[in-house]
Design a protein around this motif. Structure first.
Motif, PDB file in Angstrom:
ATOM      1  N   ALA A 107      44.224  46.056  36.032  1.00 38.89           N
ATOM      2  CA  ALA A 107      44.448  44.545  35.983  1.00 38.89           C
ATOM      3  C   ALA A 107      43.842  44.109  34.602  1.00 38.89           C
ATOM      4  O   ALA A 107      44.250  42.830  34.227  1.00 38.89           O
ATOM      5  CB  ALA A 107      43.909  43.606  37.142  1.00 38.89           C
ATOM      6  N   CYS A 108      43.150  44.830  33.962  1.00 35.05           N
ATOM      7  CA  CYS A 108      42.293  44.281  32.722  1.00 35.05           C
ATOM      8  C   CYS A 108      43.286  44.255  31.505  1.00 35.05           C
ATOM      9  O   CYS A 108      43.980  45.440  31.268  1.00 35.05           O
ATOM     10  CB  CYS A 108      41.365  45.263  32.316  1.00 35.05           C
ATOM     11  N   THR A 109      43.142  43.284  30.912  1.00 37.41           N
ATOM     12  CA  THR A 109      44.202  43.073  29.691  1.00 37.41           C
ATOM     13  C   THR A 109      43.458  43.491  28.366  1.00 37.41           C
ATOM     14  O   THR A 109      43.945  43.331  27.353  1.00 37.41           O
ATOM     15  CB  THR A 109      45.064  41.563  29.577  1.00 37.41           C
ATOM     16  N   THR A 110      42.090  43.862  28.569  1.00 35.18           N
ATOM     17  CA  THR A 110      41.138  44.008  27.579  1.00 35.18           C
ATOM     18  C   THR A 110      41.102  42.786  26.651  1.00 35.18           C
ATOM     19  O   THR A 110      40.822  42.738  25.289  1.00 35.18           O
ATOM     20  CB  THR A 110      41.535  45.316  26.500  1.00 35.18           C
ATOM     21  N   CYS A 111      41.322  41.657  27.102  1.00 30.17           N
ATOM     22  CA  CYS A 111      41.371  40.350  26.049  1.00 30.17           C
ATOM     23  C   CYS A 111      40.087  39.975  25.586  1.00 30.17           C
ATOM     24  O   CYS A 111      40.032  39.280  24.729  1.00 30.17           O
ATOM     25  CB  CYS A 111      42.192  39.175  27.044  1.00 30.17           C
ATOM     26  N   GLY A 112      38.945  40.337  26.254  1.00 30.97           N
ATOM     27  CA  GLY A 112      37.830  40.249  25.652  1.00 30.97           C
ATOM     28  C   GLY A 112      36.955  38.750  26.207  1.00 30.97           C
ATOM     29  O   GLY A 112      35.971  38.326  25.692  1.00 30.97           O
ATOM     30  N   ALA A 113      37.823  37.965  26.969  1.00 33.78           N
ATOM     31  CA  ALA A 113      37.384  36.440  27.181  1.00 33.78           C
ATOM     32  C   ALA A 113      36.039  36.900  27.956  1.00 33.78           C
ATOM     33  O   ALA A 113      35.241  35.829  27.716  1.00 33.78           O
ATOM     34  CB  ALA A 113      38.377  35.931  28.177  1.00 33.78           C
ATOM     35  N   CYS A 114      35.860  37.920  28.990  1.00 36.81           N
ATOM     36  CA  CYS A 114      34.473  38.127  29.545  1.00 36.81           C
ATOM     37  C   CYS A 114      33.442  38.186  28.691  1.00 36.81           C
ATOM     38  O   CYS A 114      32.276  37.513  28.671  1.00 36.81           O
ATOM     39  CB  CYS A 114      34.697  39.245  30.402  1.00 36.81           C
ATOM     40  N   GLN A 115      33.556  39.088  27.450  1.00 39.99           N
ATOM     41  CA  GLN A 115      32.524  39.454  26.591  1.00 39.99           C
ATOM     42  C   GLN A 115      32.236  38.144  25.779  1.00 39.99           C
ATOM     43  O   GLN A 115      31.023  38.113  25.530  1.00 39.99           O
ATOM     44  CB  GLN A 115      32.758  40.690  25.836  1.00 39.99           C
ATOM     45  N   ALA A 133      36.393  32.964  33.030  1.00 41.39           N
ATOM     46  CA  ALA A 133      37.412  33.214  31.613  1.00 41.39           C
ATOM     47  C   ALA A 133      38.578  34.182  32.106  1.00 41.39           C
ATOM     48  O   ALA A 133      39.280  34.094  31.128  1.00 41.39           O
ATOM     49  CB  ALA A 133      36.470  33.609  30.483  1.00 41.39           C
ATOM     50  N   CYS A 134      38.456  35.061  32.907  1.00 38.94           N
ATOM     51  CA  CYS A 134      39.249  36.331  32.985  1.00 38.94           C
ATOM     52  C   CYS A 134      40.588  35.896  33.369  1.00 38.94           C
ATOM     53  O   CYS A 134      40.901  35.287  34.454  1.00 38.94           O
ATOM     54  CB  CYS A 134      38.568  37.294  34.151  1.00 38.94           C
ATOM     55  N   PRO A 135      41.726  36.113  32.694  1.00 34.97           N
ATOM     56  CA  PRO A 135      43.063  35.938  32.925  1.00 34.97           C
ATOM     57  C   PRO A 135      43.425  36.520  34.435  1.00 34.97           C
ATOM     58  O   PRO A 135      44.266  36.044  35.127  1.00 34.97           O
ATOM     59  CB  PRO A 135      43.919  36.180  31.810  1.00 34.97           C
ATOM     60  N   ALA A 136      42.911  37.647  34.461  1.00 34.94           N
ATOM     61  CA  ALA A 136      43.243  38.420  35.685  1.00 34.94           C
ATOM     62  C   ALA A 136      42.819  37.865  37.074  1.00 34.94           C
ATOM     63  O   ALA A 136      43.760  37.632  37.784  1.00 34.94           O
ATOM     64  CB  ALA A 136      42.645  39.830  35.540  1.00 34.94           C
ATOM     65  N   PRO A 169      42.753  41.347  41.794  1.00 36.82           N
ATOM     66  CA  PRO A 169      41.495  41.540  42.339  1.00 36.82           C
ATOM     67  C   PRO A 169      40.364  41.934  41.292  1.00 36.82           C
ATOM     68  O   PRO A 169      39.264  41.998  41.714  1.00 36.82           O
ATOM     69  CB  PRO A 169      41.904  42.874  43.135  1.00 36.82           C
ATOM     70  N   LEU A 170      40.457  41.627  39.837  1.00 39.46           N
ATOM     71  CA  LEU A 170      39.649  41.950  39.102  1.00 39.46           C
ATOM     72  C   LEU A 170      38.711  40.590  38.707  1.00 39.46           C
ATOM     73  O   LEU A 170      39.094  39.574  38.456  1.00 39.46           O
ATOM     74  CB  LEU A 170      40.388  42.321  37.778  1.00 39.46           C
ATOM     75  N   SER A 171      37.416  40.819  38.779  1.00 41.56           N
ATOM     76  CA  SER A 171      36.324  40.101  38.482  1.00 41.56           C
ATOM     77  C   SER A 171      35.432  40.841  37.541  1.00 41.56           C
ATOM     78  O   SER A 171      34.824  41.615  38.312  1.00 41.56           O
ATOM     79  CB  SER A 171      35.701  39.124  39.760  1.00 41.56           C
TER      80      SER A 171
HETATM   81  S1  SF4 Z   1      38.918  41.866  29.286  1.00 44.50           S
HETATM   82 FE1  SF4 Z   1      37.543  40.919  30.585  1.00 44.50          FE
HETATM   83  S2  SF4 Z   1      38.471  38.909  30.833  1.00 44.50           S
HETATM   84 FE2  SF4 Z   1      39.898  39.963  29.902  1.00 44.50          FE
HETATM   85  S3  SF4 Z   1      41.252  40.905  31.501  1.00 44.50           S
HETATM   86 FE3  SF4 Z   1      39.610  42.474  31.142  1.00 44.50          FE
HETATM   87  S4  SF4 Z   1      37.847  41.911  32.470  1.00 44.50           S
HETATM   88 FE4  SF4 Z   1      39.235  39.984  32.393  1.00 44.50          FE
END
Ligand code: SF4
Ligand code: SF4
Length: 669
Positions: free
Chosen positions: A352-360, A294-297, A303-305
């Protein structure tokens, strides 16, 4: 027919029964010691008292995502595999416990009709368990999603569970084939297998002789599984439900606070800085890969997983375990001498994280990635003064001009000069404060949105005003970049201003301001009724105070902002606004609502260069263009900028317009 009854130790000699109880005790001791090894690092974590409050709500969440597996079922195939395996396992475990109580405590309730129903349920549970395992096997050994972590141990665990399920049925079948009780039909699978055994020519004597070794093999595998559970992936049987129950109950967009007065170090410097709940997160990860998918990065080659972040931190935490057995010491990884932020987790990963929250949002066990990533950013910014060069500039601008750009603070209200908007400083005490935000006040494209909202509010007869030059950035980007000091300074100053004027109700066009004002300012004494303009306009339409009479014949795709939809659940309201404009044909993006895909600007990324991989906004623009729209609509200044840039980069800006909801409604008025 004689009264149906459970003969627990059929064909098991007394010495075997005695040995079984000895094995139960040894297994229990090994399990407890193993669990102590794993629990140790968790219990040594920093306090998190808020996670031990609000139990009724926690119980409800546990029922939802633990027992009913609601989140896991969002993906059908793995959801079904997990659901069948878990429910089957739970019922079989419960059944074994009942047998134990029935026999060893002399309760003798496994009798008559209850016993028949019990047998039927356990047979069905066994089938569900095996089908679930078969589905898992296909997923792991068939075409496997790239994100799925698959170690050698996973294969052994699957094999062990299969052997347990099949062994249980075989034992039942032998018993039924030899005893032939008149109620055998209540165990349909065991009965069918028993018929096969008899048809294969196996005599009762042979079957009886096979029973004891098979029974011991079954028992040994069960005890082995229990003893090794704390050291295997099966640990998630315990850690995952615990993590679901102890999840954050605060709004998803709210970051944990930081006491700058009381702390000597800031942010997450070493693994020691994690709270016990953050540590539990690490042991709860099932390595399913959903967060990474789900992570846009990750999707755009950064390199962010988020999964890797959790697994790397787990490796660090495991190094602090104290071995339960001398022979287990070798399995504990050696501590990594590198610092956490910028060492164990590379700086490029953190930025690299956009704090979008998709991961959570997709994590079936509610792991909280963002607090860890921002915690490590706090360490880099506040302790090490290490951040991308362009961030330095933005932070300086926040301090000097209270906005991220090098634009003088005194020009903050210039956009409204000819609109006749009152200011609080001039004595206005309106019903509603329009919080404009930095983008709405300074960025040319977003100023048009601010002006559109003003005209809408005026058309609806709303009594409103602005702060003008007294408004400062809410501090959202500073906080997410990791500069908690700057965020708290801005938050305190804004709260002081708002409280001085007795502001109660706020409307804003920016989901980031909305999130911060609503969810993060209460910690600084700022409690307001904050509404995003999409919800505000939807309410005006519902009340009939706005009548957009002019039809707009356009095909439109709406892009959900992460901080509006996923972090704050504002999903229906923007759609209600669009539905209120005649002629608009709304099409949904493949990823919409709480599953929306980030524009790439959150988490302070709006002010950072995107040097690695492809651009997130291009990925999203391409997806939106796939719906063949005339208009890409959004309700966030950052998204509007990013998607506008995306349309230009894709040479689509001539045929596809990017508009904010306010602009669309204003056109239709
Ligand atoms: S909040 Fe989670 S899904 Fe969104 S960019 Fe950061 S690590 Fe990736
Ligand atoms: S963090 Fe959650 S979503 Fe990601 S791999 Fe672990 S369990 Fe799966």
């Amino acid at each position: 027919m004689p009264d149906p009854i459970r003969d627990t130790f059929w064909a098991i000699p007394g010495w075997s029964q005695a040995l079984l109880y000895a094995a139960v005790v040894a297994t229990a001791v090994a399990f407890v010691l193993g669990l102590r090894q794993r629990l140790g690092p968790i219990l040594r974590g920093r306090p998190a008292p808020e996670r031990l409050a609000r139990w009724p709500e926690r119980a409800r969440r546990l029922a939802e995502d633990g027992l009913l597996q609601v989140r896991t079922f969002r993906r059908r195939y793995p959801g079904l595999a997990h659901g069948l395996t878990m429910w089957g396992f739970l019922l079989l475990f419960l059944g074994t416990t009942l047998v134990f109580l029935d026999h060893d405590f002399g309760l003798a309730f496994l009798r008559g009709r209850f016993y028949l129903g019990f047998e039927l349920v356990l047979d069905l549970a066994g089938v569900g368990f095996l089908v679930g395992l078969a589905l898992f096997t296909v997923r792991r050994y068939g075409p496997r999603p790239a994100s799925l972590v698959h170690g050698a141990a996973d294969g052994w665990i699957l094999l062990l569970l299969f052997a347990l399920g099949v062994g249980g049925f075989l034992l039942e079948a032998i018993r039924l084939a030899v005893v032939r009780p008149p109620w055998a039909a209540w165990s349909p699978v065991g009965q069918a297998l028993a018929t096969l055994l008899v048809a294969a020519g196996l005599e009762p004597g042979t079957l009886r002789a096979l029973y004891l070794p098979l029974w011991w093999a079954h028992a040994a595998m069960t005890f082995g599984m229990i003893a090794l559970l704390p050291f295997s992936k099966l640990l998630h049987l315990l850690s995952a439900p615990a993590n679901v129950a102890l999840r954050s109950l605060e709004p998803a967009g709210q970051l944990p606070g930081l006491d700058l007065e009381a702390s000597e170090t800031f942010g997450i410097t070493t693994i020691e800085d994690l709270s016990w709940k953050s540590r539990l997160d690490l042991y709860a990860c099932t390595e399913c890969g959903r967060c990474q998918d789900a992570c846009p990065a990750w999707a755009t080659g950064k390199p962010l997983s988020p999964m890797r972040v959790i697994l790397d931190l787990r490796q660090e935490l495991r190094a602090t375990e104290r071995p339960a057995f001398p022979w287990a010491a070798g399995a504990i990884p050696p501590p990594d001498e590198r610092p956490l932020a910028g060492g164990v987790i590379a700086e490029d990963v953190l930025w690299a994280c956009t704090t979008c929250g998709a991961c959570q949002e997709v994590c079936p066990v509610h792991i909280e990635h963002i607090e860890k990533i921002v915690g490590m950013r706090r360490n880099l910014v506040l302790m090490e003064s290490r951040f991308p060069a362009e961030v330095q500039l933005a932070l300086q601008n926040f301090e000097r001009n209270f906005n991220p750009w090098a634009l003088g603070w005194e020009g903050r209200a210039d956009w409204a000069r000819d609109l006749g908007v009152p200011r609080l400083a001039d004595g206005a005490r309106p019903d509603v404060l329009f919080w404009v935000g930095c983008a709405g006040a300074f960025a040319d494209r977003n100023k048009q949105v601010s002006r559109a909202l003003v005209r809408i509010l005026q058309a609806a007869g709303i009594d409103f005003a602005i702060l003008g030059t007294e408004e400062k950035c809410t501090g959202d980007p500073a906080r997410r970049i990791g500069n908690e000091y700057l965020f708290q300074m801005l938050a305190r100053e804004n709260v002081e201003t708002l409280n001085r004027y007795g502001v109660r109700r706020i409307v804003t066009t920016c989901p980031h301001c909305f999130n911060t004002l609503k969810s993060e300012y209460p910690a600084f004494g700022g409690r307001y009724e904050v509404t995003h303009h999409s919800a505000f306009i939807a309410e005006l339409l519902r009340q009939g105070r706005l009548r957009p009479a002019k039809p707009l014949d356009r095909r439109l795709v709406y892009h959900d902002s992460c901080y509006l939809s996923r972090h704050n659940g504002v999903i229906a309201e923007p759609r209600a606004v669009l539905a209120g404009v005649a002629g608009l044909r709304l099409v949904e993006a493949p990823r919409a609502g709480s599953a929306s895909f980030c524009c790439g600007a959150g988490g302070g990324r709006m002010f950072m260069e995107e040097k690695l991989g492809t651009r997130v906004n291009l990925e999203r623009t391409e997806e939106l263009l796939g719906t063949v729209p005339d208009v890409v609509a959004t309700a966030c200044p950052f998204c509007l900028t990013m998607l506008g840039d995306g349309l230009k980069a894709k040479a689509a800006a001539e045929r596809v317009e990017s508009l904010d909801l306010a602009e669309i409604v204003e056109r239709a008025l």
